[in-house]
Structures are given as C-alpha cells and as structure tokens.
Scaffold this motif. Structure first.
Motif, PDB file in Angstrom:
ATOM      1  N   UNK A   1       0.832  -1.202   0.000  1.00 17.84           N
ATOM      2  CA  UNK A   1       0.000   0.000   0.000  1.00 17.84           C
ATOM      3  C   UNK A   1       0.869   1.256   0.000  1.00 17.84           C
ATOM      4  N   UNK A   2       0.556   2.174  -0.915  1.00 21.81           N
ATOM      5  CA  UNK A   2       1.302   3.421  -0.998  1.00 21.81           C
ATOM      6  C   UNK A   2       2.481   3.388  -1.945  1.00 21.81           C
ATOM      7  N   UNK A   3       2.860   2.199  -2.416  1.00 20.35           N
ATOM      8  CA  UNK A   3       3.956   2.114  -3.385  1.00 20.35           C
ATOM      9  C   UNK A   3       3.551   2.819  -4.677  1.00 20.35           C
ATOM     10  N   UNK A   4       4.538   3.442  -5.313  1.00 18.12           N
ATOM     11  CA  UNK A   4       4.234   4.271  -6.473  1.00 18.12           C
ATOM     12  C   UNK A   4       5.323   4.142  -7.533  1.00 18.12           C
ATOM     13  N   UNK A   5       4.901   4.123  -8.786  1.00 18.94           N
ATOM     14  CA  UNK A   5       5.817   4.201  -9.926  1.00 18.94           C
ATOM     15  C   UNK A   5       5.448   5.455 -10.711  1.00 18.94           C
ATOM     16  N   UNK A   6       6.414   6.346 -10.885  1.00 25.54           N
ATOM     17  CA  UNK A   6       6.164   7.576 -11.624  1.00 25.54           C
ATOM     18  C   UNK A   6       6.444   7.323 -13.105  1.00 25.54           C
TER      19      UNK A   6
END
Length: 210
Positions: free
Chosen positions: A30-35
């Motif tokens: 949860x909260x992991x992000x790929x820009x």
C-alpha cells in the motif's frame, strides 16, 4: 449489436481489470508508487467504500454496500439484455456493457478479495495465504492504481473558500473498472438522443396504438 459481442466486450474489460489488480496486489505494498510521467503514476491504494472513498459507517456498512452493488448489477444485466432484445442503438448497448463490466469488476474485489489476499500494509500481499485473507466474504477492498495528478500548486488567494490552499487536479486514484463505468456514462450523455431513439419510437407507437 448482439449479446455475444456485448459479452465479449465485458469479458475483455473484466480480464484487463482483474489482471491489473492482481498484479498490483501481488507486487506492491500500500502506498507504493511508480512515476511513469509527472502527470501519470501507478499508485496502489485500496478503497473500502464507494467512489471518492466514501463509505457507509457501522459494523454492517460494508455488507450493505456490497449487497447494494449485487442488486444493482442484476438490474444493469437486465437493462443490457432488454436493450439487445429490443435491437437498441449500438451506442446504448456498448455504454451499458461498459457500465456492467466496471460494476462487476469492482464487485469481484468487494466480495472475494478479503478472502483470497493477505493485507498489503507494509508488505506485498500473498494470494491464497495459508493463514487466511485480510477479511471475510463481502468485506473485500477495491484495488485502485491509476493516478493522474495533471496539475498541483497553490490556488490564487482571490478564489473563494479554497484560495491559497494546495490543490491537485486530478486527485482521485481509480482502476480499469472505474474507467469503464465513467466512459459508459459519458457515452450515454454524449449520444443520448441516438442511444435512446429506439425507446422513444416504441413509446410513440404504444401511445398511437392506445
């Protein structure tokens, strides 16, 4: 448009929706992000309730919400079947198919994900964990991951109420199923006259017959 073609469209959307959710759930905490770009990111969040994160409070709020979704999907299915039976406009059948597929995709999360996945807090979830899922049947959370922060900044002071506040457009995080529902509703709005022309003609014929 035939029921077979409408069904193929629904199945395609459901496959894309569920494959994307399964991948996110089993590869992201949860909260992991790929820009991907500044204006497009893959951000894993879970939605316990309705659109915009709203939810029904109370111990049975989640069951009430999921039950309502199940009843609604039956109504949408009948609408689709009836539209095909009446040989309605393709635009209407496509729109209802998209809405049905999107609603069904999110129902799968709400009904089953609590049973088949472990939680995603500070960890990557396991599929069919031996110790059981993070919830029970009808208590699953909807997986969202598409985030388009097109613009972020402080609003001018002269804007009433929100002037000077930090603002992000577009802030909601959504999924493929949400996109299908939104596109379906937009099609109904944009092609309103053409989509419902057959129904209006039938009403006129019935009125003349009476």
């Amino acid at each position: 448009m035939s029921l077979k073609k409408a069904s193929l469209l629904i199945i395609l959307i459901l496959i894309i929706d569920q494959v994307s959710k399964f991948y996110i759930k089993t590869n992201f905490a949860l909260g992991d992000e790929i820009r991907v770009f500044d204006w497009f990111r893959i951000l894993f969040v879970e939605n316990e309730g309705m659109a915009w994160g709203a939810k029904i409070p109370g111990e049975y709020g989640k069951i009430i919400l999921t039950s309502f979704r199940l009843v609604a999907i039956v109504g949408i299915a009948y609408w689709l079947w009836d539209s095909v039976r009446k040989n309605s406009a393709t635009e209407l059948i496509v729109a209802v198919s998209l809405i049905f597929a999107g609603a069904f995709g999110n129902i799968i999360d709400s009904v089953f994900y609590g049973e088949i996945f472990s939680h995603s807090y500070n960890q990557i979830a396991a599929f069919l964990p031996e110790e059981g899922g993070y919830g029970t049947l009808m208590h699953g959370k909807v997986v969202d991951m598409l985030y388009f922060p097109l613009w972020s900044g402080y609003l001018p002071e002269w804007i009433p109420f929100w002037g000077g506040d930090y603002f992000t457009f577009f802030e909601p995080v959504f999924n493929v199923a949400d996109s299908a529902i939104t596109i379906g509703v937009l099609l109904l709005i944009i092609f309103n006259k053409k989509a419902f022309s057959h129904e209006k003609e039938e009403e006129k014929k019935e009125a003349v017959g009476n």
